[in-house]
Design a protein around this motif. Sequence first.
Motif, PDB file in Angstrom:
ATOM      1  N   ASP A 202      62.651  39.512  75.731  1.00  0.00           N
ATOM      2  CA  ASP A 202      63.463  40.362  74.861  1.00  0.00           C
ATOM      3  C   ASP A 202      63.310  41.818  75.288  1.00  0.00           C
ATOM      4  O   ASP A 202      62.720  42.120  76.318  1.00  0.00           O
ATOM      5  CB  ASP A 202      63.029  40.199  73.407  1.00  0.00           C
ATOM      6  N   PHE A 203      63.838  42.717  74.472  1.00  0.00           N
ATOM      7  CA  PHE A 203      63.680  44.143  74.713  1.00  0.00           C
ATOM      8  C   PHE A 203      62.685  44.758  73.727  1.00  0.00           C
ATOM      9  O   PHE A 203      62.769  45.932  73.390  1.00  0.00           O
ATOM     10  CB  PHE A 203      65.028  44.858  74.608  1.00  0.00           C
ATOM     11  N   GLY A 204      61.730  43.948  73.263  1.00  0.00           N
ATOM     12  CA  GLY A 204      60.725  44.427  72.332  1.00  0.00           C
ATOM     13  C   GLY A 204      59.316  44.214  72.835  1.00  0.00           C
ATOM     14  O   GLY A 204      58.808  44.947  73.690  1.00  0.00           O
ATOM     15  N   ARG A 205      58.667  43.176  72.337  1.00  0.00           N
ATOM     16  CA  ARG A 205      57.258  42.927  72.638  1.00  0.00           C
ATOM     17  C   ARG A 205      57.000  42.726  74.130  1.00  0.00           C
ATOM     18  O   ARG A 205      55.909  43.047  74.619  1.00  0.00           O
ATOM     19  CB  ARG A 205      56.787  41.691  71.868  1.00  0.00           C
ATOM     20  N   SER A 206      57.969  42.212  74.848  1.00  0.00           N
ATOM     21  CA  SER A 206      57.768  41.918  76.275  1.00  0.00           C
ATOM     22  C   SER A 206      57.472  43.162  77.103  1.00  0.00           C
ATOM     23  O   SER A 206      57.003  43.059  78.246  1.00  0.00           O
ATOM     24  CB  SER A 206      59.006  41.215  76.841  1.00  0.00           C
ATOM     25  N   TRP A 207      57.730  44.336  76.547  1.00  0.00           N
ATOM     26  CA  TRP A 207      57.594  45.577  77.306  1.00  0.00           C
ATOM     27  C   TRP A 207      56.335  46.363  76.959  1.00  0.00           C
ATOM     28  O   TRP A 207      56.070  47.403  77.549  1.00  0.00           O
ATOM     29  CB  TRP A 207      58.828  46.451  77.061  1.00  0.00           C
TER      30      TRP A 207
END
Length: 261
Positions: A202-207
């Motif tokens: 996703d564009f949240g926790r994965s970053w």
Amino acid sequence: MAASRAASRAPRDIANVMQRLQDEQEIVQKRTFTKWINSHLAKRKPPMVVDDLFEDMKDGVKLLALLEVLSGQKLPCEQGRRMKRIHAVANIGTALKFLEGRKIKLVNINSTDIADGRPSIVLGLMWTIILYFQIEELTSNLPQLQALSSSTSSVDSMVSSETASPPSKRKVATKIQGNAKKALLNWVQYIVTKQSGIEVKDFGRSWRSGVAFHSVIHAVRPELVDLQKVKGRPNRENLEEAFTIAETELGIPRLLDPEGM
């Protein structure tokens, strides 16, 4: 008796925690939105700077300036030392009318609330503006993005003549946003997996570890990043370095801080 007092405190404690989390989120949003706005106002001649988002939007002058930069259109604006509230409300009204003219739905956003500096309303307006113009930018780049990813990953065939140019009607905005986000995520997933072997969901926790940011930078400029070092460092250090490299070496405005991740 003690159990009764503890039970009565529980709802208050939960409410306090929820309020604290809401306040923290507001601070992060305010800081991030301010940086995004200033990155665009810096392109204006002469440049403008927003110091306090809630205060600086009250007269509508910088709001109109931002929309001019984003749209490339000249908008009427009341300004000067003798400005009164009626002029501020008129400026904000002009901005809202301009957005509505682009079929942007403004929910519970009115001129007086912006002129009063109501945080939730100002943040809501800024998010609406960011979302719309980000959709335009992503959509205009969809063909190139798909071309980059189609030869290396299984990106769906989702670019049509309807989405090949910026949206003009609200009814296609959701579809366009989904297409742009999906294409971008597919491209990032391929790049990050190839470069570092980690999974981006996703564009949240994965970053949050910073590895994904460094992997994208490495894909563009391999000499700027040592991925082996990145994998063994703390999240904060990775994020700080990634944002700094992106700004100084790639010219990407620094909109995020490690604390906000």
